[in-house]
Design a protein around this motif. Structure first.
Motif, PDB file in Angstrom:
ATOM      1  N   ARG A 161       0.829  -1.218   0.000  1.00  0.00           N
ATOM      2  CA  ARG A 161       0.000   0.000   0.000  1.00  0.00           C
ATOM      3  C   ARG A 161       0.855   1.257   0.000  1.00  0.00           C
ATOM      4  N   TYR A 162       2.087   1.163   0.520  1.00  0.00           N
ATOM      5  CA  TYR A 162       2.971   2.316   0.652  1.00  0.00           C
ATOM      6  C   TYR A 162       3.868   2.519  -0.565  1.00  0.00           C
ATOM      7  N   THR A 175       0.681  -4.895  -6.540  1.00  0.00           N
ATOM      8  CA  THR A 175       1.555  -6.059  -6.722  1.00  0.00           C
ATOM      9  C   THR A 175       1.515  -6.549  -8.155  1.00  0.00           C
ATOM     10  N   GLU A 176       0.352  -6.576  -8.750  1.00  0.00           N
ATOM     11  CA  GLU A 176       0.249  -7.025 -10.138  1.00  0.00           C
ATOM     12  C   GLU A 176       0.981  -6.086 -11.085  1.00  0.00           C
ATOM     13  N   VAL A 177       0.922  -4.774 -10.833  1.00  0.00           N
ATOM     14  CA  VAL A 177       1.684  -3.812 -11.638  1.00  0.00           C
ATOM     15  C   VAL A 177       3.180  -4.042 -11.451  1.00  0.00           C
ATOM     16  N   PHE A 178       3.599  -4.247 -10.213  1.00  0.00           N
ATOM     17  CA  PHE A 178       5.009  -4.505  -9.912  1.00  0.00           C
ATOM     18  C   PHE A 178       5.501  -5.766 -10.615  1.00  0.00           C
ATOM     19  N   ARG A 202      -6.044 -18.653   4.518  1.00  0.00           N
ATOM     20  CA  ARG A 202      -5.976 -19.684   3.493  1.00  0.00           C
ATOM     21  C   ARG A 202      -6.350 -19.110   2.123  1.00  0.00           C
ATOM     22  N   ALA A 203      -7.336 -18.211   2.096  1.00  0.00           N
ATOM     23  CA  ALA A 203      -7.784 -17.648   0.824  1.00  0.00           C
ATOM     24  C   ALA A 203      -6.698 -16.801   0.170  1.00  0.00           C
ATOM     25  N   THR A 204      -5.970 -15.999   0.955  1.00  0.00           N
ATOM     26  CA  THR A 204      -4.920 -15.171   0.344  1.00  0.00           C
ATOM     27  C   THR A 204      -3.754 -16.036  -0.132  1.00  0.00           C
ATOM     28  N   ALA A 205      -3.517 -17.152   0.536  1.00  0.00           N
ATOM     29  CA  ALA A 205      -2.492 -18.077   0.054  1.00  0.00           C
ATOM     30  C   ALA A 205      -2.882 -18.658  -1.295  1.00  0.00           C
ATOM     31  N   GLN A 206      -4.146 -18.979  -1.457  1.00  0.00           N
ATOM     32  CA  GLN A 206      -4.617 -19.503  -2.742  1.00  0.00           C
ATOM     33  C   GLN A 206      -4.502 -18.438  -3.821  1.00  0.00           C
ATOM     34  N   ALA A 236      -8.044  -1.943   1.474  1.00  0.00           N
ATOM     35  CA  ALA A 236      -6.586  -1.932   1.560  1.00  0.00           C
ATOM     36  C   ALA A 236      -5.995  -3.151   0.867  1.00  0.00           C
ATOM     37  N   ALA A 237      -6.649  -4.297   1.046  1.00  0.00           N
ATOM     38  CA  ALA A 237      -6.170  -5.521   0.401  1.00  0.00           C
ATOM     39  C   ALA A 237      -6.253  -5.409  -1.119  1.00  0.00           C
ATOM     40  N   ASP A 238      -7.337  -4.796  -1.613  1.00  0.00           N
ATOM     41  CA  ASP A 238      -7.482  -4.608  -3.066  1.00  0.00           C
ATOM     42  C   ASP A 238      -6.339  -3.765  -3.613  1.00  0.00           C
ATOM     43  N   ASP A 239      -6.025  -2.663  -2.917  1.00  0.00           N
ATOM     44  CA  ASP A 239      -4.962  -1.774  -3.386  1.00  0.00           C
ATOM     45  C   ASP A 239      -3.612  -2.489  -3.385  1.00  0.00           C
TER      46      ASP A 239
END
Length: 350
Positions: A91-92, A150-153, A197-201, A142-145
């Motif tokens: 986020r930062y 991350t995808e841009v990076f 678990r969901a974010t790991a997936q 915040a998680a969406d951002d």
């Protein structure tokens, strides 16, 4: 002590929060102390055969906050040890500038960067990333951002064009421009820090390695290591389903405080040794335990830890305010008396 057949071969590393406090008993009184001692500990760890030197990243705290200058310095002062984060709060970050910094750090270190990124952890600052100039998108969490950045990076470090040439300066030619420098292989050394678990997936779907958090913001009533092992298995299943061609990597971290001298008993003899369960931001969460005691007992407990058995890398958090010499002694004890029990052999990561 030997490993159980079928366990994953291990790398080990240390993880430093980089605290500093100008108080009695602290060997790390200033930000300069925290930075310079982290470099010195990485040098000592490399001599001991430790595979990785990792740092936490926290903003608006008396802790390490700007990882790339620090990791570059470690990379320049060492030759073998991997360098990494656990984790950078996306986020930062400006993801394109971060892609330049990450690539430069990786090139300085000769391809040793293992970069952990994520949504970050609960923090003291109220809307801290907004103070850095990054406002959340309309309707975004915040998680969406963090995921969007991350995808841009990831696209940037892969070499995807992220800007266009100015035809006025290129003789009328229009084309795409990628971030430079480019660090070959860095894309495969990006890790996502997952607290559920969901974010790991989700991490598996984008082809990121997994850093499983010592705080899982969910609780099913089972011990922490079993909950974490379930998360790891779901991650690897999602990785296979996504059709990635390489094998994924998984790390877990453990707070390990071996007691071999009386000073250790004074510091750590009364440490809580059970999982902690509580509410975090309104969500019932489970925190991993601290392992404090005789090295042989810790070795046996870690050898039975289901998540440690499933992981490729185990990071040991260090009490950095006790100084380089003290922490180097902890790491030496771990390499000699604890890490072999979980499947680590000196030199296998070289």
């Amino acid at each position: 002590m030997t490993t159980v057949e079928g366990d994953v071969k291990k790398k080990i590393g240390f993880l430093s929060f980089g605290h500093w406090r100008d108080v009695n008993g602290s060997q790390t009184r200033s930000a300069a102390d925290a930075l310079l001692q982290t470099i010195e500990l990485a040098e000592a760890a490399e001599e001991l055969g430790v595979d990785g030197a990792f740092v936490r990243v926290h903003h608006f705290e008396r802790q390490l906050a700007s990882p790339f200058p620090l990791l570059s310095a470690i990379g320049a002062r060492t030759s073998r040890i991997e360098i990494g984060t656990g984790v950078i709060d996306m986020r930062y970050e400006n993801p394109l500038y971060m892609a330049e910094e990450a690539a430069a750090t990786d090139l300085i270190s000769g391809g040793r960067l293992q970069l952990g990124v994520s949504r970050g952890s609960p923090e003291t600052a109220l809307r801290g990333s907004e103070a850095f100039g990054y406002l959340p998108g309309e309707g975004s969490t915040a998680a969406d951002d963090a995921r969007r950045k991350t995808e841009v990076f990831l696209a940037a470090i892969e070499g995807v064009a992220v800007a266009r040439t100015d035809p006025a300066r290129t003789g009328g030619v229009s084309g795409g421009l990628a971030i430079t420098p480019h660090a070959p292989g860095l894309r495969d050394r990006i890790w996502w820090g997952a607290g559920t678990r969901a974010t790991a997936q989700w991490a598996a779907t984008i082809g990121a390695n997994l850093q499983s958090s010592t705080l899982l913001s969910e609780d099913t009533g089972v011990p922490f290591d079993k909950l974490q092992a379930e998360q790891i298995e779901l991650y690897r299943q999602s990785w296979r389903e996504a059709g990635h061609t390489r094998e994924p990597l998984v790390s877990v971290s453990r707070s390990v405080l071996p007691i071999t001298e009386e000073i250790d008993r004074i510091y750590f003899g009364d440490q809580e040794q059970e999982d902690q369960v509580g509410l975090l931001e309104g969500t019932r969460s489970r925190f991993g335990r601290t392992y404090a005691g005789e090295p042989d007992r810790i070795a046996a407990e870690l050898a039975a830890d289901e998540a440690v058995r499933a992981a490729d890398t185990v990071l040991f958090t260090v009490p950095n305010q006790l100084g380089v010499e003290y922490n180097a002694r902890i790491l030496e004890t771990i390499t000699k008396h604890i890490a072999p029990a979980i499947g680590w052999t000196r030199g296998q990561g070289e």
